[in-house]
Design an enzyme around this catalytic site. Structure first.
Site, mmCIF file in Angstrom:
data_model
loop_
_atom_site.group_PDB
_atom_site.id
_atom_site.type_symbol
_atom_site.label_atom_id
_atom_site.label_comp_id
_atom_site.label_asym_id
_atom_site.label_seq_id
_atom_site.Cartn_x
_atom_site.Cartn_y
_atom_site.Cartn_z
ATOM 1 N N ASP A 104 0.817 -1.219 0.000
ATOM 2 C CA ASP A 104 0.000 0.000 0.000
ATOM 3 C C ASP A 104 0.847 1.263 0.000
ATOM 4 O O ASP A 104 0.635 2.159 -0.826
ATOM 5 C CB ASP A 104 -0.949 0.017 1.209
ATOM 6 C CG ASP A 104 -2.072 -0.997 1.058
ATOM 7 O OD1 ASP A 104 -2.042 -1.807 0.110
ATOM 8 O OD2 ASP A 104 -2.973 -0.987 1.906
ATOM 9 N N ARG A 154 0.806 6.433 16.923
ATOM 10 C CA ARG A 154 0.656 7.401 15.843
ATOM 11 C C ARG A 154 1.285 8.755 16.142
ATOM 12 O O ARG A 154 1.932 9.342 15.261
ATOM 13 C CB ARG A 154 -0.827 7.575 15.479
ATOM 14 C CG ARG A 154 -1.514 6.314 14.962
ATOM 15 C CD ARG A 154 -0.668 5.494 14.066
ATOM 16 N NE ARG A 154 -1.366 4.443 13.373
ATOM 17 C CZ ARG A 154 -0.745 3.444 12.758
ATOM 18 N NH1 ARG A 154 0.594 3.360 12.770
ATOM 19 N NH2 ARG A 154 -1.436 2.514 12.139
ATOM 20 N N ASP A 203 -6.861 6.403 12.449
ATOM 21 C CA ASP A 203 -5.451 6.742 12.286
ATOM 22 C C ASP A 203 -5.224 8.027 11.499
ATOM 23 O O ASP A 203 -4.318 8.806 11.809
ATOM 24 C CB ASP A 203 -4.705 5.582 11.626
ATOM 25 C CG ASP A 203 -4.436 4.458 12.615
ATOM 26 O OD1 ASP A 203 -4.438 4.747 13.832
ATOM 27 O OD2 ASP A 203 -4.232 3.316 12.180
ATOM 28 N N SER A 234 -6.733 -6.935 8.440
ATOM 29 C CA SER A 234 -5.585 -6.040 8.426
ATOM 30 C C SER A 234 -5.062 -5.954 9.851
ATOM 31 O O SER A 234 -5.785 -6.221 10.814
ATOM 32 C CB SER A 234 -5.984 -4.655 7.913
ATOM 33 O OG SER A 234 -6.846 -4.034 8.834
#
Lengths: 406, 406, 406, 406
Positions: free
Chosen positions: A19, A99, A128, A180
């Site tokens: 990705d 993050r 996110d 995922s």
């Protein structure tokens, strides 16, 4: 294209996977700009060695690799665990807390590189994107943020693979798993696909950091975790750096199948979503930390702090780590930890852990030697009568008032 | 003695054990008054059959026995579990929630009997005296409360046994265990003596309601718990009355060693104290209830409610079940439960339980059929950009302000 | 145009002023759809009589006029005042509380008319757009919302007037004031232009509902306000409907210059903004309501409720009146008001009001006749010693622990 | 008497008035111990000069006099005003905040003097006994506390005066006022006797620090108050020490009749009580402080802090200034004040004060020069649509769910 005029240089949070490789290429193509790749090691357990080559081959002008495991544990995970922060009663915030650090490091590179934009691979439906972008703006309110998943038309797996093929981006050949995941030193999370039926049990083969409780050792294991000012510093008497300590707890927790959570949670963007988590070390850490608090922390301090934790956890979940309200609340939390010095003894067994002992050589509010005072100077049972009568006074007055009303 | 003039008739919370037998006799002797014994069955699992004879033999003018198990579960335990109330992160409040009901029933008997005083066997160092007496005063602000442990001079085991012998009160011959305990349908608690070293693990032989996790079945068991308006109504499809449902969960949890907690807790009277608890059914109930909430409850409602639970739990722990602030908070909690309808699937295994599925046929906020709306009408990824930008605005302004300051 | 296909019929919140007249015309032109005008009387004190003609002349297919003053006061203003809700310590939420009702009425008309869209005249920088639209979506999650200020290119006064001229919409000839305002039965607000310098005092000529304190009567006036279950029901002994009562308080407060507030506030969309408010009746209402609470409400109930008011006020300010978290909190608030029965005596004088007396014939927790109990049964000064000693115990233990540490 | 054995030396909080003079004598007589008198100047505006002579004449072995006005303002009043702490919506905590400092100074003298006991003149029905004693125990958990009002039998004015006569303690000849009062640099409070009818207005002659609003100047006065890190540092450009600044504000507020409050409040010991307060300077200080916060403080920080203020105020009211939960909360509050730098312009007029302007040269979140960024980079109106849609998502899903249910 108009786009190329806007952006000269973009720093991309790059993992080396399909990705973000496609994003890298897409940024080059679409914005006709220089792309700097950035990868951080937060303990995701993947090989970062070949990332620079991959990044450059895919079109990056350069690639920065940073080992942030100690900073992550010391300055992000540990402050959060001082609060025993848990989102919606179950989630240890493993992705949420990573993050802000990635964003911070990315923005530092952007500043150093003179980049005018940053980009990430988070989708438009998740938390996110908020966590990244709110943090970006904190460090540079004028930065241009590019969120390809909200912009492009590559909205299917097929479209992505076609784009990859067209641009000679290698597609991983290993079997695609039907979920995922996101992994770092604190946890691994899973969502999507196989987990979408909220009634169906998550598949056993998905779990990565923990054995199945059924496969864990038949004998329990006891460990001791030692704390200073609310932070874990040693396991079984061995002092370890924050990251090494957390890694050790992960190994212990994983071996005993500890820390699996299956949760239907509320995303900041408004929908419910199922997440499955493995937080082996963090689960032990919280149990041990609470135990040391239980013997060293004042009652009212604990109750005040605990009443604020849902809000604190929400701030972190939503992405406001660098916001002033989180920092203000942290000041309170850190103040409460000054006396949290001591150790806990934890039993690990078949999927769970439980405190069985706690002690503090310096700050126990239980061990205080009452013998130095006459028993009835410190606690006189007769005092309890006055305590109860005064506390009940408002209720007695109300009862009299109700009786008078009849 | 002055005392005899004050009191004419006292209702005593009587268990038939040595301590309350001595109290019964002591009240008769000391106050020269009529003593009415009262025993309630809250699921403590002891024989209440011979209590009336014992009470009368020890000097009671009469004895009331009430089975309160259904009222206890329906009107006390279940409302509390609607809030997922847990004290200091670990304790399910099993003793705390029983005291108000005992007090209520005792005061009803006092009213019926025309008694002017009530008495209980709680000591002057614990929480129970507060829970009893605050509740007594709520029902009758003028009631005379006699707390023998705060009054008499029988302050040692030897003194008590001498008093018993002198008054021909039979002393139980079974081996005295080195802890005290309190049991009802929700839990059993242990404290004192053998538990006083906070570092030493509690002895295995103490546990009553649960097998050791090590002795639990090697195969996990899956169960389904169904909820209506936040209250459990059925297990594995079988509808059960509140008390029967809780008993069934206890049996299931006990078999799998679920619900043991070892806690250093803060008493309302100001000292720390170690408590060990077994709450097998309650532990499963909380896991299942949260799971059904997770799929049916609005995010903001949940976060608001959760932020109030530490305070709600504290109210119950401290003995304020009948106080108006608990009732006001309950109004909020009950309002949040209107949509909590659905079921949870729970895996029980070797000392812990974990949700693996949840569903709601009527109130799922996850199952809603998004297909009836065009995907991008309900959730347009582009909206997220505006959401983030507006949410970040205050942080961007602050960042600009900081930059301007330099 | 693509737009015309999306919308068949839109209900517009229409005031008859220039802006919403232009919007009306613009909707007809731009969406080529039927436009239904809707005006509500919330006590803004303007003539609504000629609105239907104006609306139809400007292109509306029909026009609905509703008098909502009683519903506004009874079901919106009063429930909010039960909480003494004030935003950021100063703002009585006069505009915030009106928007949900307008939205509700507008959506009812949309349902009746079979409209597929709704529209309003709020700009893209303010709170009102959120309040309107969040409420719209609550009533119909699929409704199409048209916010012209966020869509069109008429972004200056000149562009607007040009558009008006082109479409023969009459431009008011009265002198344009350098601020915008919003008025209803609870308040009038001012913002923008002349108020943009936060250091400059607001111009006296702006004030509408109140005389300058300097111009108020030189003699104070005393009034009595009576409450039932937390709602005002009578002034000086005269029972009045909610709307009439609030109007009467406005008249009294206005005469004495009461209720002016000048505030730099934080908008939900992230920027600070100066607002000046006149809330003459509401200011008196809050003072009187608190006074009656002070004599009838339990201490812990009050403190619990008060701790939640900032959050409750924020919900209303941000537009979440119909959200389930506001309703849950209202359940708590309403529960606290059951005993709030009584009256307050308020002194009005030169810009402020102050309680000077309060009483409750039925629910006073102060007036209770202690004489029916022996003084020392209800309050024994000696009890205070026990109360203090037990409350200080944790602090004494901590002090001993600190001393031992040295 | 047993008493004389317990105590060797006691430090008494001594005012020179009748009550504490009697206490002084009573301590000497009853405990046969040395009594050290201690008087602190907290701005009560009384002559302390002759106190040492009076104390010694009444039996004190020595007398300590301390001027604590600066410490009081700087370390007690100002930290509290950083939070805008107000008890039950109205009371500025003027007495509550003084007691901890008196206790601290008294305990320091007790330590220096080697005293084993302390004593005060607060009654057994009020809050002050708790505030004193909880603070005493914080500094020395083993100190003996003597509270004569809870011990002796001098329970009437007549008994007291008889005791005074018998021991040649001079009885003040000035007319006895029908209320009791407590004054310091922050306020004066009144309670009792003439105030016991909650419906009757407090008598005008009682007021001490303020003129009647009716007698205040007919012209308003404007002042500027400047703040650094949340503390006031200057008035009308003149820098003043904390105590001098507060004295100046008192003078200004008093002249304009500002800061009178008439409150039915809830005491910590459980009963309601009427208090009337004059806090002229503090009232202006709060208005000015909030105004500077309004332009410098982040929204979420403010809302978080505000939600904690009722609890913070309660801690101070109840006497827990030195408790760790107050200190933890103060850490949060102080963190929020780092940016509270700026000034407010306040209009004083006939009994009230109101902010009319506010500014910050260094920390304004309003003045930030948006011109350095393109308008639509910082705030794009189109973003609001996404903001609203995402925020409304959970409400839309709930609405769909309700619709599906029907």
């Amino acid at each position: 294209m108009a786009k190329q005029e806007d952006v000269k240089k973009v720093v991309l949070a790059y993992s080396g996977g399909l990705d973000t490789s496609i994003i890298l290429k897409w940024l080059v193509e679409e914005y006709q700009c220089e792309v700097v790749a950035f990868s951080a090691d937060l303990g995701q357990g993947e090989e970062l060695d070949h990332i620079p080559e991959k990044a450059k081959k895919t079109g990056a002008s350069s690639c920065h690799i940073l080992d942030l495991k100690e900073e992550f544990t010391r300055d992000f995970v540990f402050p959060m665990f001082r609060a025993n922060a848990i989102y919606e009663g179950r989630y240890f915030l493993g992705t949420s807390i990573a993050r802000p650090l990635i964003s911070k490091a990315q923005m530092e590179i952007a500043a150093k590189e003179g980049a005018d934009a940053v980009s990430h691979g988070a989708t438009g439906k998740g938390n996110d994107q908020v966590r990244f972008e709110v943090s970006y703006y904190h460090f540079n309110p004028a930065v241009k943020v590019i969120a390809p998943w909200r912009e492009w038309d590559l909205n299917s797996r097929t479209a992505l693979e076609a784009y990859a093929k067209k641009h000679a981006i290698p597609i991983p050949t290993n079997k695609k798993v039907p979920w995922s995941s996101d992994r770092n030193l604190l946890h691994i999370s899973f969502e999507g696909y196989a987990l979408e039926d909220p009634w169906a049990e998550a598949p056993e083969e998905m779990y990565t950091l923990t054995v199945a409780p059924e496969d864990a050792p038949d004998q329990p294991e006891y460990i001791e975790v030692e704390f200073e000012k609310g932070d874990a510093v040693a396991i079984n008497g061995e002092r370890l750096s924050p990251a090494n300590l957390l890694a050790k707890l992960n190994q212990l927790g994983g071996k005993h199948g500890i820390g699996r959570v299956d949760l239907m949670e509320n995303r900041y963007v408004g929908m419910k979503s199922r997440g499955v988590y493995e937080t082996p070390g963090g689960t032990i850490l919280e149990e041990a930390h609470r135990a040391v608090e239980s013997i060293t922390m004042d009652r009212e301090v604990m109750h005040l702090r605990d009443s604020l934790v849902p809000r604190y956890a929400e701030m972190i979940y939503n992405g406001y780590w660098f916001a002033p309200e989180r920092i203000a609340l942290q000041a309170l939390i850190d103040e409460t930890q000054k006396t949290v010095n001591g150790k806990a003894r934890i039993k690990l067994y078949k999927g769970h852990c439980r405190v069985v002992g706690r002690d503090s050589a310096t700050d126990s509010l239980f061990n205080v030697d009452f013998a130095t005072f006459e028993a009835d100077e410190v606690y006189n049972q007769a005092d309890a009568e006055g305590f109860i009568k005064i506390n009940a006074l408002r209720l007695r007055i109300a009862a009299m008032q109700r009786a008078a009303k009849k």
